[in-house]
Design an enzyme around this catalytic site. Structure first.
Site, mmCIF file in Angstrom:
data_model
loop_
_atom_site.group_PDB
_atom_site.id
_atom_site.type_symbol
_atom_site.label_atom_id
_atom_site.label_comp_id
_atom_site.label_asym_id
_atom_site.label_seq_id
_atom_site.Cartn_x
_atom_site.Cartn_y
_atom_site.Cartn_z
ATOM 1 C CD GLU A 49 -2.911 -0.915 2.408
ATOM 2 O OE1 GLU A 49 -3.940 -1.597 2.397
ATOM 3 O OE2 GLU A 49 -2.578 -0.206 3.374
ATOM 4 C CG ASP A 60 -3.212 8.221 8.654
ATOM 5 O OD1 ASP A 60 -3.069 6.996 8.818
ATOM 6 O OD2 ASP A 60 -3.492 8.746 7.564
#
Lengths: 267, 399
Positions: A49, A60
């Protein structure tokens, strides 16, 4: 067959689980990212990824936030990331999923993005803030370009909704193993087992588990319950610490090999 | 003919929507359903009306600013006195509504983002009122420049979480609030302070703030016997403007002007004027005009008014701009400071720096209009919190 589909097919034949690894592109720079990609593909990583940095990564935790900031300070752009993937495709067949937030893609242009990502050799996209209710505006182009559209499923997602998400997805599904942001808590094995079972009842798509997995022990344990696991913040942290060191490639290589081996031993 | 907006998916034309990570979607679906049922529930609306009147001090006056009108020599200027609301700004209209909704949903923990601190104080206030725990995220830059509001929040028992990431202002406070919400979504209610964010927030905040426009309509009819010619309000995310504008939207003769922050000047790139100078994009759950670079990275913003220092704008404003129903202009820091002093000295009212942007535009517009025209400006907050900023500016000028 598409690269992602082939990957899961082959893994199943070998009775193995997928090791998916996330890294932020351009941290510390795109040349190093390309080197890391090569090392990952040579060290047993099944799917990579590639994180496209965004200024405001609201899903995040601190590790990936900091990596995104470093990358953006170096001037990383989506088109430079696609160029880097084009170079990677000349040396490796490991599937690549672009992972990121919608705004950089939207600004680049959805149709142009799908076309150029496909030409670069991108196999899938995962856009964190593009749920099925909104995803058609991008998916109409990625579907046509042969790029898989991967979606997130959370512990809070009701079963009926999992069906909706699965219908609007291809490649695989990504189960977020904690109710939280990346790299901040440790998933609980028994609840992951139960949740993946809940997902499998409504879809045949492969399911990988991520958010908060960092050790070989966790990888071995959690991969039993799913089709694969994702390592993200843990690797990004390694890159952050050793980014400019000559030993970086060796450290990254042995780290992912240890994870992959632990997943094989439990079979 | 009258179309109800947003549509079922929370879109205002091409704007709005629900662009968030999957973890939050079920919470937003639940919130939408709860809000829908609360809106129809007489007990809920009665209770909100009770607290608005007896606790927050509504209705607020619509005040004819005679000395300001005379000094500018043109249109008649009215001030909608939201600065007289409890906590000092219009923000309490929305936090009362959302806190009552949180209580109805059985959630006892609330979080909020804040820029100027006005929304943070208003959230901390209702949390104290209803016995909830409250955590407010605030960029460290704003913590420093709006310190009096930080102290107020702490007195009210809220925890103020300084946010160090990014530009350390409102945008980053919102990022951090969303991260916290993702991690505590099952028991936490996120009180968003403006008409932005994922659906249903833009519509819900607009509805709670629309009390401003409803009162204004009644008051101006009483005082002037006619509707106003102009409505003017400052725009950060756009909640005070939307609250004033919305009840007037279908009166075609009423012109609406939103005033953005031009900071050091649009040409310098140091501003916060997302409609004037932004491009379409997706941030904080909605599609709208954003200040961003060609690669879709969100840009730093600059404004003397912390509450306007935000790179986006509520999706309904983007829609009103796009359809031409409302006009959007920008005034810079210096103009806002001058307007704040002008109002202070002509009417004895010290406005918040945010509201001073609206006043600065009134100062340009009013002299150009005939004396029988009516301008209503939303005086969204009081300026005590900005005394230090103004004092520093005045010192700079003297030196």
């Amino acid at each position: 067959m598409k690269r992602l589909e082939t990957t899961f097919f082959k893994l199943r034949e070998r009775n193995e689980k997928a090791l998916v690894v996330y890294l932020t592109a351009g941290d510390p720079n795109l040349t190093t990212t390309l080197d890391i990609l090569r090392v990952l593909s040579e060290s047993g990583v099944d799917i990579i990824e590639v994180g496209v940095p965004f200024s405001d990564p609201t899903a995040d935790g601190p590790v990936i936030q900091a990596a995104s900031q470093r990358s953006l300070r170096n001037g990383t752009t989506l088109s430079a990331v696609l160029d880097m993937i084009t170079s990677f495709r000349k040396i490796s067949e490991t599937p690549v999923v672009l992972f990121g937030y919608y705004n950089p893609v939207f600004r680049y242009g959805n149709a142009r993005f799908a076309r150029n990502a496909s030409n670069a050799g991108v196999d899938g996209v995962l856009i964190v803030d593009l749920p099925p209710e909104e995803s058609q505006e991008l998916r109409q182009y990625t579907d046509r370009a042969g790029i898989d559209f991967i979606s997130l499923i959370a512990p809070t997602t009701p079963t009926g909704r999992i069906r909706t998400i699965a219908r609007a997805s291809s490649g695989f599904l990504y189960y977020i193993s904690i109710t939280g942001i990346t790299g901040t808590a440790k998933p609980d094995s028994s609840s992951v087992k139960k949740e993946v079972k809940r997902i499998r009842e409504v879809t045949n798509l492969p399911v990988v588990v991520g958010f908060g997995i960092s050790t070989a022990g966790q990888a071995a344990d959690l991969s039993r319950h799913a089709d694969g696991i994702v390592i993200g913040s843990a690797l990004v942290r390694l890159v952050g610490t050793h980014g400019t060191s000559r030993k970086l490639m060796q450290i990254v290589g042995s780290y992912v090999k240890e994870i992959k081996n632990s997943m094989r031993m439990k079979r | 003919m009258k179309k109800r907006l947003p549509d079922k998916k929370g879109h205002f034309g091409i704007f709005g929507g629900r662009y968030v990570a999957e973890t939050l979607i079920p919470a937003l679906v639940e919130l939408e359903a709860s809000y829908k049922s609360a809106k129809k529930d007489r007990a809920f609306t009665r209770e909100l009306a009770h607290y608005s009147r007896d606790y927050a001090g509504r209705e607020t006056p619509l005040y004819f600013a005679s000395r300001m009108t005379k000094a500018l020599g043109g249109a008649r200027i009215y001030l909608k006195r939201e600065d007289l609301c409890h906590t000092g700004s219009h923000k309490i209209n929305n936090t009362l509504g959302q806190a009552l909704l949180a209580r109805r949903m059985g959630k006892n923990r609330v979080i909020a983002e804040t820029g100027a601190g006005q929304h943070g104080v208003a959230t901390a206030t209702v949390a104290a009122l209803f016995g909830m725990t409250c955590r407010v995220f605030m960029g460290t830059e704003d913590v420093a420049r709006q310190s009096s509001n930080v102290l107020r929040m702490r007195m009210l028992g809220a925890e103020v979480v300084p946010v160090e990431s990014g530009t350390r202002t409102l945008k980053d406070a919102m990022n951090e609030a969303m991260r916290h919400w993702v991690s505590h979504v099952r028991d936490t209610f996120y009180v968003i302070g403006t008409t932005a964010g994922p659906h249903p927030y833009p519509a819900m905040v607009r509805d709670f703030q629309s009390v401003i426009g409803r009162e204004t309509k009644r008051q101006i009819m009483q005082q002037e016997g006619s509707l106003p010619d102009f409505l003017i309000a400052c725009i950060g995310g756009g909640s005070n403007a939307m609250g004033l504008f919305h009840p007037f939207l279908h009166y075609r003769g009423v012109h609406m002007i939103g005033v953005e922050a031009a900071g050091a000047g649009i040409h310098t790139g140091m501003h916060a004027a997302s409609i004037t100078a932004g491009k379409l994009g997706v941030l904080h759950g909605n599609k709208t005009f954003l200040l961003q670079d060609d690669d879709g990275q969100i840009q730093e913003t600059h404004s003397i008014a912390a509450g306007l220092d935000y790179p986006g704008v509520g999706p309904e404003h983007a829609y009103l701009h796009d359809t031409g129903r409302a006009d959007y202009v920008a005034v810079d820091d210096d103009e806002a400071v001058k307007a704040a002093l002008f109002l202070s000295r002509h009417e004895g009212i010290i406005p918040a720096m945010e509201s001073a942007h609206a006043l600065a535009y009134v100062m340009k517009l009013a002299p150009r209009l005939r004396k029988d025209k009516i301008i209503i400006v939303n005086l969204s907050g009081r300026g005590d919190k900005d005394a230090g900023i103004i004092a520093a500016r005045m010192k700079e000028r003297v030196a």
